[in-house]
Design an enzyme around this catalytic site. Structure first.
Site, short mmCIF file in Angstrom:
data_model
loop_
_atom_site.label_atom_id
_atom_site.label_comp_id
_atom_site.label_asym_id
_atom_site.label_seq_id
_atom_site.Cartn_x
_atom_site.Cartn_y
_atom_site.Cartn_z
CG ASP A 43 -2.22 3.05 5.28
OD1 ASP A 43 -2.04 1.87 4.95
OD2 ASP A 43 -2.90 3.40 6.27
CE LYS A 44 -1.73 8.16 -3.41
NZ LYS A 44 -2.87 8.26 -4.34
#
Length: 304
Positions: A136-137
């Site tokens: 994820d970011k």
């Protein structure tokens, strides 16, 4: 331009939430943007996002033409842990998206990779060259990148067969009483919020092993090892057993530790090399904000 039409049946609640559920192929941020731009009408009138829908309301969305996303090389700093002709191991910083999308057309890991090397696998379409798996970011840490299609298939098969080693370090809310455990619970898209994943009966099999590394008065530091690799798996599973990851804006509580998102770091990555068949294992340090938070917890520093 594309017109989307829908007549409210049994749906209830805010217009933006209802539209996100009805038009699940679009993100909530896209729909909120269309509402803000006046592209959504209810009974032929432009309507606010907080409008409470009623049975029989006729909704029309004047959807703009989708933007064509292209991955282009950008001179973005890249921390390369290992590289040869077949594979790279990258330490992704918190805040960096892995590949371009409608919400993040550039500034991604892929843009940085394309600037770094002209040899990347092409299996995962034109906006995901080299990308074998994602994090994820706001999750930091290690990713494997394939430099050709043969290497890509070999590495992807290891993930599919659960042979690759992926260990994460996470800081979670609450004090876990037992030293280790395994979470076996299927994961799929949440029925209540299309932006979230959840443990659902008809979800895909998901297994996460965890071991306590350190306990604090209100938090626990754990190592999580993925057996499967579902979207948001560790975040969903730790929340499911009621020890959500600190700083997680999607699955954690609102009152939490301040950082740059969830305190989750992909620390250890291991795999069999596509050519030499050597088993290779890599490790990376926790981000500075993560280490600083742990030191504050050890020193009983008060958090506001």
């Amino acid at each position: 331009m594309e017109l989307l039409n829908y007549t409210i049946q049994d749906e209830k609640g805010r217009l933006d939430k209802v539209l996100t559920e009805v038009f699940s192929q679009f993100s909530r941020s896209q729909i909120q943007g269309w509402l803000k731009d006046g592209r959504v009408t209810v009974n032929e009138e432009v309507t606010r996002a907080n409008y409470k829908v009623k049975h029989g309301d006729k909704i029309e969305i004047n959807r703009p033409e989708p933007r064509v996303i292209e991955a282009v090389a950008q001179d973005i700093p890249l921390e390369v842990i290992y590289e040869d002709d077949e594979v790279m191991v990258i330490n992704k910083p918190q805040g960096m998206v892995v590949h371009p999308s409608a919400g993040h057309p550039d500034g991604t890991l892929v843009n940085a990779l394309m600037n770094h090397s002209d040899k990347l696998s092409t299996i995962n379409d034109v906006i995901r060259p080299g990308i074998v798996h994602r994090i994820d970011k706001d999750t930091s840490g290690l990713l494997m990148v394939a430099k050709n299609d043969e290497a890509h298939l070999f590495l992807a098969d290891q993930l599919k067969e659960r042979k690759a080693l992926r260990k994460y370090v996470a800081l979670v809310h609450g004090v876990i009483p037992h030293d280790k455990g395994t979470i076996t619970a299927p994961i799929g898209r949440s029925k209540d919020n299309r932006q979230k994943q959840a443990v659902v009966k008809d979800g895909k099999p998901a297994v996460t092993h965890f071991e306590v590394l350190e306990r604090f008065s209100e938090f626990t530091l754990v190592e999580c090892q993925l057996e499967t690799g579902r979207t948001h798996q560790i975040r969903v599973h730790m929340n499911y057993i009621e020890f959500p990851i600190a700083g997680d804006p999607l699955y954690g509580p609102r009152k939490t530790l301040q950082g740059n998102g969830q305190f989750l770091h992909a620390k250890t990555l291991g795999f069999e090399h596509p050519k030499t068949h050597e088993v290779m294992t890599f490790s990376s340090d926790l981000p500075e904000v993560f280490n600083k938070t742990l030191e504050d917890l050890r020193n009983n520093v008060a958090f506001s």
